[in-house]
Motif scaffolding. Structure first.
Motif, PDB file in Angstrom:
ATOM      1  N   ALA A 125       0.860  -1.188   0.000  1.00 52.29           N
ATOM      2  CA  ALA A 125       0.000   0.000   0.000  1.00 52.29           C
ATOM      3  C   ALA A 125       0.891   1.232   0.000  1.00 52.29           C
ATOM      4  CB  ALA A 125      -0.895  -0.007   1.239  1.00 52.29           C
TER       5      ALA A 125
ATOM      6  N   ASP B 168      -4.708   1.866  -1.179  1.00 47.41           N
ATOM      7  CA  ASP B 168      -4.747   0.762  -0.223  1.00 47.41           C
ATOM      8  C   ASP B 168      -5.497  -0.445  -0.784  1.00 47.41           C
ATOM      9  OD1 ASP B 168      -7.105   2.171  -0.361  1.00 47.41           O
ATOM     10  OD2 ASP B 168      -7.719   1.630   1.671  1.00 47.41           O
TER      11      ASP B 168
ATOM     12  N   TYR C 235       0.486  -3.848   4.291  1.00 49.97           N
ATOM     13  CA  TYR C 235       0.200  -2.547   4.904  1.00 49.97           C
ATOM     14  C   TYR C 235       1.240  -2.255   5.963  1.00 49.97           C
ATOM     15  CZ  TYR C 235      -4.373  -3.142   2.725  1.00 49.97           C
ATOM     16  OH  TYR C 235      -5.375  -3.334   1.829  1.00 49.97           O
TER      17      TYR C 235
ATOM     18  N   GLU D 260     -11.170  -6.645   1.968  1.00 55.33           N
ATOM     19  CA  GLU D 260     -10.106  -5.739   2.365  1.00 55.33           C
ATOM     20  C   GLU D 260     -10.602  -4.631   3.301  1.00 55.33           C
ATOM     21  OE1 GLU D 260      -8.664  -3.480  -1.120  1.00 55.33           O
ATOM     22  OE2 GLU D 260     -10.227  -4.540  -2.194  1.00 55.33           O
TER      23      GLU D 260
ATOM     24  N   LYS E 272      -5.197  -1.035   8.288  1.00 55.97           N
ATOM     25  CA  LYS E 272      -4.319  -0.639   7.192  1.00 55.97           C
ATOM     26  C   LYS E 272      -3.206   0.321   7.612  1.00 55.97           C
ATOM     27  CE  LYS E 272      -7.711  -1.497   3.610  1.00 55.97           C
ATOM     28  NZ  LYS E 272      -8.596  -0.947   2.584  1.00 55.97           N
TER      29      LYS E 272
ATOM     30  N   LEU F 277      -2.260   5.628   6.086  1.00 58.78           N
ATOM     31  CA  LEU F 277      -2.178   5.741   4.635  1.00 58.78           C
ATOM     32  C   LEU F 277      -1.890   7.183   4.267  1.00 58.78           C
ATOM     33  CD1 LEU F 277      -5.259   3.507   3.860  1.00 58.78           C
ATOM     34  CD2 LEU F 277      -2.884   2.936   3.358  1.00 58.78           C
TER      35      LEU F 277
END
Lengths: 336, 282
Positions: free
Chosen positions: A129, A147, A157, A189, A194, A197
């Motif tokens: 990502a 992502d 991630y 997902e 994550k 980002l």
């Protein structure tokens, strides 16, 4: 789908579980970032990879590849399939999106392309990502994001002190399992952590439906305007992750030879020029219509995915400064 | 159909050249008859009029050609215009030479729809190939199922007309009304004189029970379609076979793409009502 959390060091350690695979990562060489074979020992622990100059398609659909060898005077042919197993690490989510578009052409419509199929089967596609945006990329403006799994076999991630691996591939899941400190079965997902980002204000682009774009197919004035500054160099199509058009040619070595296929481009005059001298796409107007509508109407209509990944490579390489984001806006502004 | 190639649709299957013949007086057109070497393949090889093959000369490349023989015949017949590298190599082929073939590819003329209908077959120049296959096949197998056939076929000069043996045969067939034409007056020519679209305009057909099939140079196709529409023939009953530069034949390489269609896979035969929705890239 499996979501695995691993300590950073463990992820790099786990790569030794893939002994039959050669590793490929983006690597800076001078001005360009190439996708090159590399040793798993030398991988950066922070998983920071630059975006490759050319798109990842070259690893599954090379610029030139041998289809078969032949003897000129005998009915003998030997097809060549690439059997090497490859683990490609450090691609961007947009690269995976591009490969989905190639899969749609080569694998989803009968007959299946045996060359692409074998390579895809032998390849593990692991994306990271994005940790930051590139200057000209715009996947977020297309409704996608840095992502997204996008059909990759796994995406990594950055979870600061650890990494999260969302795996959609049995081989990856099985071989990473013992290295993870947390394993979670997930459906999609959106359920996974994550980390942080990259953030920026999203400037949504006006993407029409495939049918709406199709309704512009006969608008000569629109395509005339859009193509007016194009030089027809085709650099954009060579770097585009979703462009898959190819040419087939023979090469001779005395009594033997080989048939190869190479990238070709709808931006070239010769691409459609017929033996009679007739050219169904005689000017850049028709060629731009083909290029634009193929990505924004035909591929979405036939395969349900956008034929533009927002990677921004065409914007960076264009010697005439044509910006696909502006083209998208111009097309949307045209009265329908 | 690509089902002939279960493993790799890009691999040509070997064929032997059984016979060659110059087709036109200027020797720019040559006809070849091919037979599949492998008996098993030969038994399963099946095509319909309108389909095409890719003929491969190893070391030179491959090019697409419409199949000109009827499916009833044992040999595959194609006619090749000498223009580029591949076609020049094909012109040098002789009896006994081994080359490769992929196919058949594409769709075909919709014979099943034609029960009880009149056929209006229109062609110009060396594009007559698949329509010659079609006409011959209809006469062989569907003669009692269709009504009359009007055939307009034109060439620059009498010497450029293809398949004179077939034309001679059809002349004697009461089911076929032949309208052969050449562009200009020619010594010894007793047939029609004029361009195909003008001849088409003069042919009397029943607009409500006629299916039209056009294959020729793009300009001829474009000028002929309005003449048929003027007669009151529905755009759903006018078919044309498009020619494009085709490489893979299976809808992968991209160059014959028009709108949502690939000419090699979804065509080469389209109804005029379908073509209207596409840019005039033909």
């Amino acid at each position: 789908m499996l979501f695995l959390k691993l300590a950073r060091k463990k992820l790099l350690e786990a790569l030794k579980e893939f002994p039959e695979y050669s590793f490929y990562t983006p690597k800076k060489e001078g001005e360009r970032v190439l996708l090159k074979e590399t040793s798993p020992d030398g991988l950066p622990e922070d998983l920071r990879f630059e975006r490759s100059t050319a798109s990842a398609k070259e690893l599954l659909f090379p610029q030139a590849e041998t289809m078969f060898y032949f003897l000129r005077y005998k009915p003998s042919q030997k097809p060549v399939l690439d059997e090497g197993k490859r683990l490609i690490l450090g691609l961007r989510p947009c690269d995976a999106h591009g490969i989905q578009a190639l899969e749609a052409n080569f694998l989803k419509v009968e007959p299946i392309d045996p060359y692409f199929k074998r390579r895809r089967e032998n390849t593990l596609l692991v994306t990271v990502a994005c940790l930051e945006f590139e200057d000209n990329c715009f996947c977020d403006s297309l409704g996608s994001g840095p992502d997204r799994l996008n059909g990759a076999d796994a995406i990594i991630y950055d979870l600061n002190d650890a990494v999260g691996v969302l795996s959609n591939n049995e081989i990856i899941s099985q071989r990473l399992k013992d290295y993870a400190f947390q394993i979670q079965e997930v459906r999609g997902e959106d359920e996974v952590e994550k980390g942080s980002l990259p953030q920026r204000t999203v400037e949504p682009l006006p993407i029409l439906s495939p049918e709406e774009y199709l309704s512009l197919i006969l608008e000569e004035k629109l395509w005339d305007k859009i193509s007016s500054t194009c030089l027809g160099c085709a650099s954009c199509t060579y770097l585009c992750p979703t462009c898959y058009c190819f040419d087939i040619q023979d090469i001779n070595y005395g009594p033997a030879g080989k048939r190869i296929r190479t990238y070709d481009s709808c931006m070239f005059n010769l691409y459609t020029l017929e033996a009679s001298g007739h050219n169904p796409r005689p000017t850049l107007k028709e060629r731009w219509r083909q290029r634009f509508l193929h990505k924004f109407s035909y591929i979405p209509y036939l395969h349900g995915i956008l034929g533009c990944t927002g990677c921004g490579r065409c914007i960076e390489v264009c010697p005439a400064g044509i910006d696909m984001r502006e083209v998208i806006k111009d097309v949307a502004k045209f009265p329908r | 159909m690509w089902q002939n190639f279960p493993v790799n649709p890009y691999l040509p299957i070997p064929v032997r050249v059984e016979k060659v013949r110059f087709e036109s007086e200027d020797r720019s057109l040559k006809t070849l008859w091919l037979s599949l070497l492998d008996e098993e393949v030969r038994k399963n090889f099946y095509f319909r009029p309108g389909q095409f093959i890719e003929l491969s000369v190893p070391g030179k490349g491959e090019s697409p050609f419409g199949i000109a023989s009827s499916p009833r015949e044992e040999l595959i017949k194609i006619t090749v215009n000498k223009t580029g590298t591949v076609t020049r190599a094909i012109h040098q082929l002789d009896q006994g030479d081994i080359v490769g073939v992929r196919g058949p590819f594409g769709n075909y003329y919709p014979i099943e729809d034609l029960l009880g209908a009149n056929l209006f077959i229109i062609s110009g120049g060396f594009a007559f190939t698949t329509l010659a296959s079609f006409t011959e096949y209809v006469l062989q197998d569907w003669s009692d199922k269709v009504k009359d056939i009007d055939l307009v076929y034109g060439a620059r000069t009498p010497g450029m007309l293809l398949y004179k043996d077939l034309l001679e045969e059809w002349k004697g067939n009461p089911r076929v009304k032949l309208h052969l034409t050449v562009d200009r007056e020619y010594p010894g020519w007793t047939g029609l004189v004029g361009f195909v679209p003008d001849i088409v305009a003069k042919v009397d057909v029943d607009p409500l029970n006629t299916y039209c099939f056009i294959c020729g140079p793009p300009i001829m196709i474009r000028l002929t379609i309005p003449r048929l529409i003027e007669k009151g023939i529905s755009k759903d009953r006018i078919y044309t076979s498009l020619e494009r530069r085709m490489k893979c034949g299976i809808g992968k390489c991209g160059r014959c793409n028009i709108g949502l269609k690939y000419v090699c896979r979804d065509g080469p035969i389209f109804k005029v009502s379908e073509l209207e929705k596409l840019p005039a890239e033909y």
